[in-house]
Design a protein around this motif. Structure first.
Motif, short mmCIF file in Angstrom:
data_model
loop_
_atom_site.label_atom_id
_atom_site.label_comp_id
_atom_site.label_asym_id
_atom_site.label_seq_id
_atom_site.Cartn_x
_atom_site.Cartn_y
_atom_site.Cartn_z
N SER A 29 0.86 -1.19 0.00
CA SER A 29 0.00 0.00 0.00
C SER A 29 0.89 1.23 0.00
CB SER A 29 -0.93 0.02 1.22
OG SER A 29 -0.18 0.21 2.39
N LEU A 30 0.31 2.35 -0.34
CA LEU A 30 1.01 3.62 -0.32
C LEU A 30 0.07 4.63 0.32
CD1 LEU A 30 3.67 4.99 -1.25
CD2 LEU A 30 2.45 5.69 -3.30
N CYS A 31 0.04 4.63 1.66
CA CYS A 31 -0.91 5.45 2.39
C CYS A 31 -0.33 6.80 2.79
CB CYS A 31 -1.38 4.74 3.65
SG CYS A 31 -2.18 3.18 3.31
N ASN A 32 0.89 6.81 3.24
CA ASN A 32 1.53 8.04 3.69
C ASN A 32 2.86 8.20 2.97
OD1 ASN A 32 -0.30 8.96 5.75
ND2 ASN A 32 0.33 7.18 6.92
N LEU A 33 3.10 9.40 2.46
CA LEU A 33 4.35 9.69 1.77
C LEU A 33 4.80 11.08 2.19
CD1 LEU A 33 6.55 9.07 -0.35
CD2 LEU A 33 5.00 10.06 -2.06
N ALA A 34 6.03 11.16 2.67
CA ALA A 34 6.60 12.43 3.10
C ALA A 34 7.95 12.62 2.45
CB ALA A 34 6.74 12.47 4.61
N VAL A 35 8.39 13.86 2.38
CA VAL A 35 9.71 14.17 1.87
C VAL A 35 10.37 15.15 2.84
CG1 VAL A 35 8.86 16.08 0.41
CG2 VAL A 35 11.04 14.97 -0.14
N ALA A 36 11.68 14.99 3.00
CA ALA A 36 12.46 15.89 3.87
C ALA A 36 13.80 16.16 3.21
CB ALA A 36 12.67 15.26 5.24
N MET A 37 14.32 17.36 3.46
CA MET A 37 15.63 17.72 2.92
C MET A 37 16.30 18.73 3.82
SD MET A 37 14.45 20.04 -0.30
CE MET A 37 13.09 19.00 -0.74
N CYS A 38 17.62 18.73 3.77
CA CYS A 38 18.41 19.66 4.57
C CYS A 38 18.41 21.03 3.91
CB CYS A 38 19.83 19.15 4.71
SG CYS A 38 19.93 17.58 5.58
N SER A 39 18.63 22.04 4.74
CA SER A 39 18.69 23.42 4.27
C SER A 39 19.91 24.10 4.90
CB SER A 39 17.41 24.14 4.70
OG SER A 39 17.57 25.54 4.60
N ARG A 40 20.53 24.98 4.16
CA ARG A 40 21.67 25.73 4.72
C ARG A 40 21.20 26.72 5.78
NH1 ARG A 40 23.59 28.65 -0.10
NH2 ARG A 40 21.58 28.04 -0.88
N LEU A 41 19.92 27.06 5.76
CA LEU A 41 19.40 28.09 6.65
C LEU A 41 18.95 27.57 8.00
CD1 LEU A 41 17.27 29.96 3.98
CD2 LEU A 41 19.61 30.46 4.71
N ASN A 42 18.78 26.24 8.11
CA ASN A 42 18.24 25.67 9.33
C ASN A 42 18.90 24.32 9.60
OD1 ASN A 42 16.64 24.79 11.47
ND2 ASN A 42 14.75 25.54 10.55
N PRO A 43 19.36 24.07 10.82
CA PRO A 43 20.00 22.77 11.10
C PRO A 43 19.01 21.60 11.11
CG PRO A 43 19.85 24.06 13.10
CD PRO A 43 19.39 24.95 11.97
N ILE A 44 17.74 21.89 11.24
CA ILE A 44 16.71 20.84 11.24
C ILE A 44 16.16 20.73 9.81
CG2 ILE A 44 14.47 20.14 12.14
CD1 ILE A 44 15.15 21.81 14.65
N PRO A 45 16.21 19.54 9.22
CA PRO A 45 15.69 19.39 7.86
C PRO A 45 14.21 19.76 7.78
CG PRO A 45 16.96 17.47 8.48
CD PRO A 45 16.80 18.29 9.72
N VAL A 46 13.84 20.30 6.65
CA VAL A 46 12.46 20.68 6.39
C VAL A 46 11.74 19.46 5.85
CG1 VAL A 46 12.23 21.48 4.02
CG2 VAL A 46 11.56 22.95 5.84
#
Length: 123
Positions: free
Chosen positions: A46-63
């Protein structure tokens, strides 16, 4: 080209499974790309939940953001965020285990980290 090695397009597939304490068999499928990877986690197709995250130079916590699924379930987004921070890559996560307890989610994440330590080139 051997199984799991990047093909001409730079894509590689890696599969692994785990039996959790609740005796649930969980399957993991990764599709690694040049600067990102897709991770599917589930017990049934199944494909119920899909998220994406990536690092940013502006914030130490990935968006991160949820692309598909129930916005009240943050499991995919949280996992994608932690994996992006660990790898420095863009990470897509599809987490498809129904009603998972925090213990189950922790077991799943520990299994992923164990596989990442054993096969870092697959992520």
């Amino acid at each position: 080209m051997a199984a799991g090695e990047p093909g001409p397009a730079g894509l590689a597939i890696h599969n692994f499974s785990a039996r959790l304490a609740e005796q649930t068999v969980v399957h993991f499928h990764t599709l690694s790309m040049r600067d990102s990877f897709f991770l599917w986690v589930g017990a049934a197709p199944s494909l119920c939940n899909l998220a994406v995250a990536m690092c940013s130079r502006l914030n130490p916590i990935p968006v991160s953001t949820l692309v598909l699924g129930d916005t009240s379930d943050t499991t995919s987004s949280s996992l994608a965020q932690r994996l992006a921070k660990k790898t420095g890559k863009q990470v897509f996560v599809s987490y498809n285990l129904p009603n998972t307890s925090s213990n189950t989610a922790l077991e799943v994440e520990n299994r992923i980290k164990q596989e990442m330590d054993a096969h870092p080139e697959k992520f």
